[in-house]
Design an enzyme around this catalytic site. Structure first.
Site, PDB file in Angstrom:
ATOM      1  N   HIS A 196      -4.464  -9.567  -3.943  1.00  0.00           N
ATOM      2  CA  HIS A 196      -5.684  -9.671  -4.023  1.00  0.00           C
ATOM      3  C   HIS A 196      -6.514  -9.333  -4.929  1.00  0.00           C
ATOM      4  O   HIS A 196      -6.993  -8.422  -3.978  1.00  0.00           O
ATOM      5  CB  HIS A 196      -5.163  -8.506  -2.432  1.00  0.00           C
ATOM      6  CG  HIS A 196      -4.238  -8.708  -0.948  1.00  0.00           C
ATOM      7  ND1 HIS A 196      -3.337  -8.310  -0.452  1.00  0.00           N
ATOM      8  CD2 HIS A 196      -3.458 -10.357  -0.674  1.00  0.00           C
ATOM      9  CE1 HIS A 196      -2.740  -8.732   0.121  1.00  0.00           C
ATOM     10  NE2 HIS A 196      -3.357  -9.681   0.230  1.00  0.00           N
ATOM     11  N   CYS A 208     -25.074 -17.365 -15.496  1.00  0.00           N
ATOM     12  CA  CYS A 208     -25.701 -17.782 -14.925  1.00  0.00           C
ATOM     13  C   CYS A 208     -25.990 -17.632 -13.307  1.00  0.00           C
ATOM     14  O   CYS A 208     -26.512 -18.709 -12.349  1.00  0.00           O
ATOM     15  CB  CYS A 208     -24.221 -18.702 -13.975  1.00  0.00           C
ATOM     16  SG  CYS A 208     -22.580 -17.560 -13.214  1.00  0.00           S
ATOM     17  N   CYS A 255     -18.371 -12.646 -11.653  1.00  0.00           N
ATOM     18  CA  CYS A 255     -19.663 -14.062 -11.077  1.00  0.00           C
ATOM     19  C   CYS A 255     -18.658 -15.173 -10.085  1.00  0.00           C
ATOM     20  O   CYS A 255     -17.181 -15.270 -10.453  1.00  0.00           O
ATOM     21  CB  CYS A 255     -20.248 -14.266 -11.622  1.00  0.00           C
ATOM     22  SG  CYS A 255     -21.171 -15.815 -11.078  1.00  0.00           S
ATOM     23  N   ILE A 260      -4.964  -3.426  -5.036  1.00  0.00           N
ATOM     24  CA  ILE A 260      -6.018  -3.614  -5.803  1.00  0.00           C
ATOM     25  C   ILE A 260      -6.473  -2.603  -6.508  1.00  0.00           C
ATOM     26  O   ILE A 260      -7.131  -2.657  -7.232  1.00  0.00           O
ATOM     27  CB  ILE A 260      -6.914  -4.056  -5.100  1.00  0.00           C
ATOM     28  CG1 ILE A 260      -7.667  -2.894  -3.557  1.00  0.00           C
ATOM     29  CG2 ILE A 260      -6.935  -4.996  -3.996  1.00  0.00           C
ATOM     30  CD1 ILE A 260      -9.033  -2.960  -2.969  1.00  0.00           C
ATOM     31  N   ASP A 261      -5.410  -1.644  -6.771  1.00  0.00           N
ATOM     32  CA  ASP A 261      -6.237  -0.556  -6.658  1.00  0.00           C
ATOM     33  C   ASP A 261      -5.652  -0.495  -8.670  1.00  0.00           C
ATOM     34  O   ASP A 261      -5.908   0.494  -9.591  1.00  0.00           O
ATOM     35  CB  ASP A 261      -5.415   0.885  -6.705  1.00  0.00           C
ATOM     36  CG  ASP A 261      -3.630   1.388  -6.310  1.00  0.00           C
ATOM     37  OD1 ASP A 261      -3.590   0.232  -7.302  1.00  0.00           O
ATOM     38  OD2 ASP A 261      -3.089   1.441  -5.885  1.00  0.00           O
ATOM     39  N   ASN A 288      10.769   0.485   2.520  1.00  0.00           N
ATOM     40  CA  ASN A 288       9.717   1.348   3.256  1.00  0.00           C
ATOM     41  C   ASN A 288       9.860   1.730   4.111  1.00  0.00           C
ATOM     42  O   ASN A 288      11.023   2.914   4.933  1.00  0.00           O
ATOM     43  CB  ASN A 288       9.107  -0.176   3.955  1.00  0.00           C
ATOM     44  CG  ASN A 288       7.877  -0.362   4.480  1.00  0.00           C
ATOM     45  OD1 ASN A 288       6.968   0.423   3.656  1.00  0.00           O
ATOM     46  ND2 ASN A 288       7.840  -0.626   5.628  1.00  0.00           N
ATOM     47  N   ILE A 348       9.429   6.898  -0.601  1.00  0.00           N
ATOM     48  CA  ILE A 348       9.224   6.155  -1.757  1.00  0.00           C
ATOM     49  C   ILE A 348       9.502   6.417  -3.412  1.00  0.00           C
ATOM     50  O   ILE A 348      10.283   6.719  -4.002  1.00  0.00           O
ATOM     51  CB  ILE A 348       8.174   5.138  -2.511  1.00  0.00           C
ATOM     52  CG1 ILE A 348       8.573   4.036  -1.159  1.00  0.00           C
ATOM     53  CG2 ILE A 348       7.916   3.933  -3.522  1.00  0.00           C
ATOM     54  CD1 ILE A 348       6.883   3.282  -1.003  1.00  0.00           C
ATOM     55  N   ALA A 365       0.618  -0.896   0.072  1.00  0.00           N
ATOM     56  CA  ALA A 365       0.592   0.081   0.195  1.00  0.00           C
ATOM     57  C   ALA A 365       0.935   1.725  -0.063  1.00  0.00           C
ATOM     58  O   ALA A 365       0.658   2.362  -0.649  1.00  0.00           O
ATOM     59  CB  ALA A 365      -1.227  -0.007   1.122  1.00  0.00           C
ATOM     60  N   SER A 390       4.482  -3.158   4.416  1.00  0.00           N
ATOM     61  CA  SER A 390       4.130  -4.080   5.851  1.00  0.00           C
ATOM     62  C   SER A 390       5.676  -4.876   5.863  1.00  0.00           C
ATOM     63  O   SER A 390       6.088  -5.541   7.058  1.00  0.00           O
ATOM     64  CB  SER A 390       3.186  -3.084   6.633  1.00  0.00           C
ATOM     65  OG  SER A 390       2.636  -4.771   6.245  1.00  0.00           O
TER      66      SER A 390
END
Length: 257
Positions: free
Chosen positions: A126, A162, A134, A108-109, A225, A243, A29, A201
């Site tokens: 993730h 479905c 679906c 997930i971005d 980090n 970063i 993240a 992390s």
């Protein structure tokens, strides 16, 4: 070795990248905070105000699925303007010149893909929050038409093929990790000779095990980090800093020869 001095860290990282034959980036993240997406541990994070629904609860009732979609759209609106930042662009450049062969991400971005990294070189542990799927047949759905229908009828979306429940294509708490992504990540981590763990992390497993796997297979490990991590003792280089600032030169420069 731990360094807080920016120029020193950049020189050391540049040399490691020049010397390696196959690097892999592992991102968390922290790489996206410069894009305006706070990690879920940050004060005031939308994740804390709108916590994700456990997978078993999502499956349990229509009401829970409706609530899940309401929370998702709130989250999506919060980060609608997010764009790739210096860190994303630097990794994209290193992928383009062949230095980095794969990007394993906990995020997930979709910002690695938006920065120019080919989708087949991004391994999303993730899932991805920019579309839906679906749960029964796997058919992909784009979010805009799902949202339009959801806001019109207030019902949780179901698959037009479905009839199965449709869910954002992220991995919820309690949901099985994506098998293909895990296999690809294991192969990439096991084959690289340099692992860059950036903005993670390194406490969320099984994802956090991949940098250690790389180290155990002979790769050098770099951790960039803001805060200490449980894997610091295994790292060859630890960079404490922002970063984007650390990686900015690699957005512009080609790999050393």
């Amino acid at each position: 070795m731990i360094t807080n001095e920016l120029n020193t860290a950049q020189r050391q990282l540049e040399q490691l990248l020049a010397d390696c034959s196959s690097a892999v980036a592992f991102t968390g993240a922290g790489i996206s905070t410069e894009s305006g997406i706070p990690d879920f541990r940050s004060p005031g994070s939308a994740w804390k105000r709108h916590p994700p629904m456990p997978f078993s609860d999502f499956l349990a009732s229509e009401e829970n699925r409706i609530l899940t979609w309401q929370r998702k759209f709130i989250m999506d609106d919060s980060y609608a303007g997010a764009k790739p930042n210096r860190g994303h662009r630097a990794i994209s450049r290193l992928v383009a010149d062949g230095t980095i062969g794969a990007v394993i991400t906990q995020n997930i971005d979709g910002l690695h893909q938006f920065s120019g990294v080919p989708a087949h070189q991004v391994i999303e542990l993730h899932g991805n929050g920019t579309y839906a799927a679906c749960l029964d047949c796997g058919l992909r759905y784009e979010l805009a038409p799902i949202r339009k229908k959801f806001e019109a009828d207030g019902r949780a979306p179901v698959c037009s093929t479905c009839g199965g429940p449709v869910k954002g294509a992220t991995i919820a708490f309690g949901q099985a990790m994506p098998g293909e992504a895990m296999r690809r990540a294991q192969a990439a981590a096991g084959a690289c000779d340099l692992m860059l763990a950036i903005g993670s992390s390194l406490v969320v497993y099984p994802a956090a095990g991949f940098p250690l796997l790389a180290k155990e297979n002979g790769a050098q490990l770099v951790i960039i980090n803001r805060d200490p991590t449980p894997l610091d003792e295994y790292a060859d280089l630890i960079v404490r800093g922002e970063i984007g600032a650390v990686l900015e030169p690699f957005e512009r420069a080609n790999r050393l020869n």
